[in-house]
Design a protein around this motif. Structure first.
Motif, PDB file in Angstrom:
ATOM      1  N   LYS A  53       0.826  -1.209   0.000  1.00  0.00           N
ATOM      2  CA  LYS A  53       0.000   0.000   0.000  1.00  0.00           C
ATOM      3  C   LYS A  53       0.857   1.254   0.000  1.00  0.00           C
ATOM      4  O   LYS A  53       0.519   2.245  -0.655  1.00  0.00           O
ATOM      5  CB  LYS A  53      -0.953   0.004   1.197  1.00  0.00           C
ATOM      6  CG  LYS A  53      -2.090  -0.968   1.057  1.00  0.00           C
ATOM      7  CD  LYS A  53      -3.027  -0.858   2.242  1.00  0.00           C
ATOM      8  CE  LYS A  53      -4.228  -1.772   2.095  1.00  0.00           C
ATOM      9  NZ  LYS A  53      -5.148  -1.627   3.230  1.00  0.00           N
ATOM     10  N   VAL A  54       1.962   1.208   0.706  1.00  0.00           N
ATOM     11  CA  VAL A  54       2.863   2.365   0.745  1.00  0.00           C
ATOM     12  C   VAL A  54       3.412   2.640  -0.654  1.00  0.00           C
ATOM     13  O   VAL A  54       3.427   3.792  -1.121  1.00  0.00           O
ATOM     14  CB  VAL A  54       4.008   2.136   1.759  1.00  0.00           C
ATOM     15  CG1 VAL A  54       5.074   3.215   1.652  1.00  0.00           C
ATOM     16  CG2 VAL A  54       3.456   2.063   3.173  1.00  0.00           C
ATOM     17  N   ARG A  64      -1.577   7.368   1.940  1.00  0.00           N
ATOM     18  CA  ARG A  64      -2.004   6.002   2.268  1.00  0.00           C
ATOM     19  C   ARG A  64      -3.479   5.992   2.653  1.00  0.00           C
ATOM     20  O   ARG A  64      -4.218   5.074   2.300  1.00  0.00           O
ATOM     21  CB  ARG A  64      -1.116   5.479   3.402  1.00  0.00           C
ATOM     22  CG  ARG A  64      -1.564   4.222   4.088  1.00  0.00           C
ATOM     23  CD  ARG A  64      -1.261   2.975   3.277  1.00  0.00           C
ATOM     24  NE  ARG A  64      -1.885   1.829   3.887  1.00  0.00           N
ATOM     25  CZ  ARG A  64      -1.327   1.061   4.800  1.00  0.00           C
ATOM     26  NH1 ARG A  64      -0.115   1.320   5.226  1.00  0.00           N
ATOM     27  NH2 ARG A  64      -1.976   0.027   5.295  1.00  0.00           N
TER      28      ARG A  64
END
Length: 99
Positions: A53-54, A64
């Protein structure tokens, strides 16, 4: 003796659509279903490409928390531009059409 009905398997979908229209919730249900599918597709593509996700947020040039909203299947307040950025970040193309 089994009860015979006039419905075939092919007819059940349209009956359900008619029910949703009668309840005046067809568009709402349709939109929610589309958003859930798109969120799943994005998450699945991220998994296939081993993108965190980062990293995804970095590629999209967003936060994020914005990415979490995008991937939330219950959040239907997503802009097309955001979906396009997500698709491009995965090397994919967003396609939208009328049926």
């Amino acid at each position: 003796m089994a009860k015979v009905t006039k419905h075939t398997k092919a007819a059940f979908g349209s009956d359900f659509d008619d029910f949703l229209r009668d309840e005046e919730i067809y568009e709402e249900v349709q939109s929610a279903a589309i958003k859930r599918v798109v969120a799943w597709q994005l998450a699945e593509e991220m998994r296939k490409q081993s993108i965190t996700k980062v990293e995804m947020a970095r590629r999209m040039q967003t936060s994020r928390s914005q990415l979490d909203r995008l991937l939330d299947p219950d959040n239907d307040r997503i802009e097309l531009a955001t979906l396009g950025r997500a698709a491009r970040a995965l090397g994919r193309e967003l396609q939208i059409g009328l049926t």
